[in-house]
Write a protein that holds these residues in place. Structure first.
Motif, PDB file in Angstrom:
ATOM      1  N   ALA A 158       0.816  -1.218   0.000  1.00  0.00           N
ATOM      2  CA  ALA A 158       0.000   0.000   0.000  1.00  0.00           C
ATOM      3  C   ALA A 158       0.846   1.263   0.000  1.00  0.00           C
ATOM      4  O   ALA A 158       0.396   2.315  -0.476  1.00  0.00           O
ATOM      5  CB  ALA A 158      -0.942   0.004   1.205  1.00  0.00           C
ATOM      6  N   THR A 159       2.067   1.184   0.524  1.00  0.00           N
ATOM      7  CA  THR A 159       2.926   2.378   0.620  1.00  0.00           C
ATOM      8  C   THR A 159       3.870   2.536  -0.567  1.00  0.00           C
ATOM      9  O   THR A 159       4.675   3.467  -0.597  1.00  0.00           O
ATOM     10  CB  THR A 159       3.752   2.348   1.917  1.00  0.00           C
ATOM     11  OG1 THR A 159       4.476   1.109   1.994  1.00  0.00           O
ATOM     12  CG2 THR A 159       2.848   2.473   3.138  1.00  0.00           C
ATOM     13  N   SER A 194      -0.968   2.372 -10.340  1.00  0.00           N
ATOM     14  CA  SER A 194      -0.764   2.718  -8.935  1.00  0.00           C
ATOM     15  C   SER A 194      -1.517   1.741  -8.043  1.00  0.00           C
ATOM     16  O   SER A 194      -2.317   0.915  -8.524  1.00  0.00           O
ATOM     17  CB  SER A 194      -1.251   4.137  -8.660  1.00  0.00           C
ATOM     18  OG  SER A 194      -2.667   4.199  -8.759  1.00  0.00           O
ATOM     19  N   PHE A 195      -1.280   1.850  -6.748  1.00  0.00           N
ATOM     20  CA  PHE A 195      -1.995   1.008  -5.785  1.00  0.00           C
ATOM     21  C   PHE A 195      -3.495   1.259  -5.868  1.00  0.00           C
ATOM     22  O   PHE A 195      -4.301   0.322  -5.817  1.00  0.00           O
ATOM     23  CB  PHE A 195      -1.486   1.275  -4.371  1.00  0.00           C
ATOM     24  CG  PHE A 195      -2.213   0.509  -3.301  1.00  0.00           C
ATOM     25  CD1 PHE A 195      -2.021  -0.858  -3.149  1.00  0.00           C
ATOM     26  CD2 PHE A 195      -3.099   1.145  -2.443  1.00  0.00           C
ATOM     27  CE1 PHE A 195      -2.690  -1.575  -2.176  1.00  0.00           C
ATOM     28  CE2 PHE A 195      -3.770   0.439  -1.450  1.00  0.00           C
ATOM     29  CZ  PHE A 195      -3.560  -0.922  -1.316  1.00  0.00           C
ATOM     30  N   VAL A 222      -3.637  -8.758  -5.827  1.00  0.00           N
ATOM     31  CA  VAL A 222      -4.051  -8.234  -7.130  1.00  0.00           C
ATOM     32  C   VAL A 222      -3.525  -6.816  -7.372  1.00  0.00           C
ATOM     33  O   VAL A 222      -2.970  -6.535  -8.447  1.00  0.00           O
ATOM     34  CB  VAL A 222      -5.585  -8.290  -7.274  1.00  0.00           C
ATOM     35  CG1 VAL A 222      -6.010  -7.704  -8.616  1.00  0.00           C
ATOM     36  CG2 VAL A 222      -6.081  -9.725  -7.153  1.00  0.00           C
ATOM     37  N   PRO A 223      -3.666  -5.875  -6.409  1.00  0.00           N
ATOM     38  CA  PRO A 223      -3.072  -4.546  -6.647  1.00  0.00           C
ATOM     39  C   PRO A 223      -1.572  -4.580  -6.895  1.00  0.00           C
ATOM     40  O   PRO A 223      -1.061  -3.813  -7.713  1.00  0.00           O
ATOM     41  CB  PRO A 223      -3.404  -3.782  -5.357  1.00  0.00           C
ATOM     42  CG  PRO A 223      -4.648  -4.411  -4.859  1.00  0.00           C
ATOM     43  CD  PRO A 223      -4.487  -5.871  -5.184  1.00  0.00           C
ATOM     44  N   GLN A 278      10.713  -6.898  -8.791  1.00  0.00           N
ATOM     45  CA  GLN A 278      10.802  -5.455  -9.008  1.00  0.00           C
ATOM     46  C   GLN A 278      10.574  -4.633  -7.742  1.00  0.00           C
ATOM     47  O   GLN A 278      10.786  -3.427  -7.747  1.00  0.00           O
ATOM     48  CB  GLN A 278       9.768  -5.033 -10.057  1.00  0.00           C
ATOM     49  CG  GLN A 278       9.909  -5.769 -11.384  1.00  0.00           C
ATOM     50  CD  GLN A 278       8.778  -5.448 -12.343  1.00  0.00           C
ATOM     51  OE1 GLN A 278       8.549  -4.294 -12.672  1.00  0.00           O
ATOM     52  NE2 GLN A 278       8.070  -6.464 -12.780  1.00  0.00           N
ATOM     53  N   MET A 279      10.139  -5.277  -6.684  1.00  0.00           N
ATOM     54  CA  MET A 279       9.815  -4.572  -5.446  1.00  0.00           C
ATOM     55  C   MET A 279      11.061  -4.373  -4.594  1.00  0.00           C
ATOM     56  O   MET A 279      11.880  -5.295  -4.467  1.00  0.00           O
ATOM     57  CB  MET A 279       8.771  -5.381  -4.652  1.00  0.00           C
ATOM     58  CG  MET A 279       8.317  -4.730  -3.361  1.00  0.00           C
ATOM     59  SD  MET A 279       7.188  -5.806  -2.402  1.00  0.00           S
ATOM     60  CE  MET A 279       5.779  -5.855  -3.504  1.00  0.00           C
ATOM     61  N   PRO A 280      11.244  -3.203  -3.974  1.00  0.00           N
ATOM     62  CA  PRO A 280      12.344  -3.023  -3.018  1.00  0.00           C
ATOM     63  C   PRO A 280      12.248  -4.055  -1.894  1.00  0.00           C
ATOM     64  O   PRO A 280      11.169  -4.322  -1.376  1.00  0.00           O
ATOM     65  CB  PRO A 280      12.112  -1.597  -2.489  1.00  0.00           C
ATOM     66  CG  PRO A 280      11.350  -0.913  -3.575  1.00  0.00           C
ATOM     67  CD  PRO A 280      10.498  -1.963  -4.204  1.00  0.00           C
ATOM     68  N   MET A 281      13.376  -4.664  -1.544  1.00  0.00           N
ATOM     69  CA  MET A 281      13.426  -5.747  -0.556  1.00  0.00           C
ATOM     70  C   MET A 281      12.540  -6.919  -1.000  1.00  0.00           C
ATOM     71  O   MET A 281      11.906  -7.590  -0.189  1.00  0.00           O
ATOM     72  CB  MET A 281      13.009  -5.257   0.827  1.00  0.00           C
ATOM     73  CG  MET A 281      13.927  -4.191   1.411  1.00  0.00           C
ATOM     74  SD  MET A 281      13.395  -3.640   3.048  1.00  0.00           S
ATOM     75  CE  MET A 281      13.567  -5.158   3.993  1.00  0.00           C
TER      76      MET A 281
END
Length: 531
Positions: A209-210, A221-222, A304-305, A338-341
């Motif tokens: 979400a952040t 976007s989210f 899903v988001p 692709q996500m940080p961490m």
């Protein structure tokens, strides 16, 4: 009966039974199947029939199963055949109850393979070896995982593959927990696993979400992901056009069965271990809405988001995914890439999946263990060991024919679509028309602090039963012919059906021996009382 009542186990606490039943419901259906269904059926279009099915089908059937289970438990039975026989003093009803043992056992045999996939992914993320690169590489890896065998080379491949170790670990964990019993095994594990599962879910949800719009692409976007989940119509269709397709209603009803673990004996068996004055109305309601909260919030608003944010809406449609498993095991690793961490959050996600899968799979074993214990008089140790060897054989058979998921898909289709619908309809009829709706509601309300609205008895007696019949008729009309044709043309499908038949014959034999034993005990008790 008195001897069985003396030997029966009980749940230790009210919260323990709620967590255990939530654990049986919260599983891969919430975190893999539900997001996959949302993606396959156009996002928010799926949510309308989902919530209608939850209120018309899920909650009423859960109440009915809790009442039937507690009634049977207070009469000394924990197995579904024994519970059914408490209601109808006829031998045939016990044979009908054998299918409430068969279905969870067969589901366990392929469900544990998906559990193995979760464990494999968890280990790979934990050791930092899951970063593969392009989405096609994740799809190829998943294909290699499910295509273990082909062209008769199965045993060389399986027994040289570390995935077999994960299969044995999963079997050992499940059967150790079920051997420890209701309180020290199932309840204990669920009291530990469910809070950990919720914590992991919250961490990942907050992280997703952040992130905002990490790709910087418009429409990814989210909030765009949430819009996809909740907007009740596809881009090129109106709401009425979307909801006029009967397939989406079939899928929603099937999701409710799969997710809530209703319709095939699990809830009835668990409810039989509750005490006479326990608040089963509260337990049933809490388990249903706790499961749905986890499914909608964590499954739908997290997974899903995230896929929309990193891959775009074009990557999460029926043509791209093909099946509901693809979103979890092929698409989401690309998101974590692709996500940080991403490695850390990938580990958390698949560890969460593994915990959820175990809390569900152990519940699938208890109906069979209860039958072997009270029906044949076996000790828990002998029941668990015997069942373990039997189910390991079936699981290896499914793994043998795992190429393209043919055996798994066949067993899942006939268990989760055919048998569950038939058994659910039978149980509603048993509760409302045979046991009696007034007697059933009285049993449900005994010890309850919450009041069940009076209209519920009419809902169960008329609306739920008609809803089930209509949904099943639509399914049979649309899907049954092609599945029958598949049986005729595919050897693997034929062997899978044969495995179901053999297990059905086995459990029918066990139930027969159990019924003979119970009838003999009752005659002996009657002779002693009159003598």
């Amino acid at each position: 009966m008195h001897q069985r009542e003396h030997q029966r186990e009980h749940w230790h606490t009210q919260i323990g039974v709620i967590l255990a039943v939530m654990g049986s419901a919260i599983g891969l259906g919430n975190f893999i199947r539900f997001p996959g269904q949302v993606a396959l059926y156009g996002g928010g279009a799926f949510m309308v029939p989902y919530f209608i099915s939850l209120l018309v089908l899920g909650l009423p059937l859960a109440w009915a199963e809790w009442a039937l289970g507690r009634y049977g438990g207070t009469h000394g039975h924990n197995s579904v055949p024994g519970i059914f026989r408490c209601i109808v003093k006829r031998r045939w009803i016990g044979y009908a109850g054998s299918f409430c043992v068969l279905v969870p056992v067969v589901i366990f045999c392929y469900y544990i393979l998906i559990e193995v996939w979760c464990l494999v992914y968890t280990i790979r993320y934990a050791f930092g070896i899951m970063r593969l690169g392009e989405p096609s590489e994740y799809a190829a890896y998943f294909g290699s995982l499910i295509g273990i065998s082909e062209n008769g080379q199965v045993f060389q491949t399986i027994f040289s593959n570390p995935n077999l170790v994960c299969l044995l670990v999963c079997f050992l964990l499940n059967f150790v927990l079920i051997y420890r019993g209701i309180t020290r095994g199932i309840e204990w594990f669920c009291e530990l696993a469910l809070p950990a599962l919720f914590l992991c879910s919250i961490i990942i949800l907050i992280r997703v979400a952040t992130l905002g719009n990490p790709s910087g692409i418009e429409g990814q976007s989210f909030l765009d992901g949430l819009g996809f989940v909740w907007y009740p119509a596809e881009q090129d269709k109106t709401i009425l056009e979307t909801l006029s397709d009967p397939e989406i209603w079939l899928a929603a009803a099937g999701q409710i069965f799969f997710s809530l673990s209703i319709g095939f004996g699990l809830v009835i068996t668990y409810a039989s271990y509750t005490r006479k004055r326990a608040d089963i109305a509260l337990s049933a309601t809490s388990a249903v809405f706790g499961n749905s909260f986890c499914e909608v919030v964590f499954g739908g608003m997290m997974i899903v988001p995230a896929a929309v944010m990193f891959l775009g809406r074009g990557a999460i449609n029926k043509e791209q995914l093909g099946s509901s498993f693809a979103l979890g095991f092929q698409t989401l690793p690309s998101v974590f890439e692709q996500m940080p961490m991403g490695q850390f959050f990938g580990f958390l996600f698949f560890f969460l999946l593994f915990l959820a899968a175990v809390t569900s799979s152990i519940s699938m074993l208890q109906p069979a263990v209860a039958l072997l214990e009270e029906g044949l008089g076996l000790s828990r140790k002998k029941s668990v060991v015997f069942l373990g060897f039997l189910l390991l054989t079936i699981a290896i058979f499914i793994t043998y024919f795992s190429h393209n998921l043919i055996a798994l898909d066949t067993l899942d289709f006939w268990m989760a679509n055919v048998f569950v619908f038939v058994l659910a309809t039978f149980q509603v009829f048993l509760f409302a028309w045979v046991f009696g709706i007034e007697k059933g509601m009285k049993e449900l309300e005994q010890g309850a602090m919450m009041r069940i609205p009076r209209f519920v008895k009419y809902l169960i007696k008329y609306v739920t039963s008609v809803y089930l019949i209509v949904i099943f008729a639509l399914w049979a009309y649309r899907k049954l012919p092609e599945r029958i044709e598949q049986i005729r043309s595919d050897l693997t499908v034929q062997l899978s059906i044969a495995a179901i038949v053999l297990l059905a014959v086995f459990f029918l034999y066990v139930v027969h021996k159990s019924l003979v034993r119970w009838e003999r005990e009752e005659k002996e008790a009657e002779t002693r009382s009159t003598g």
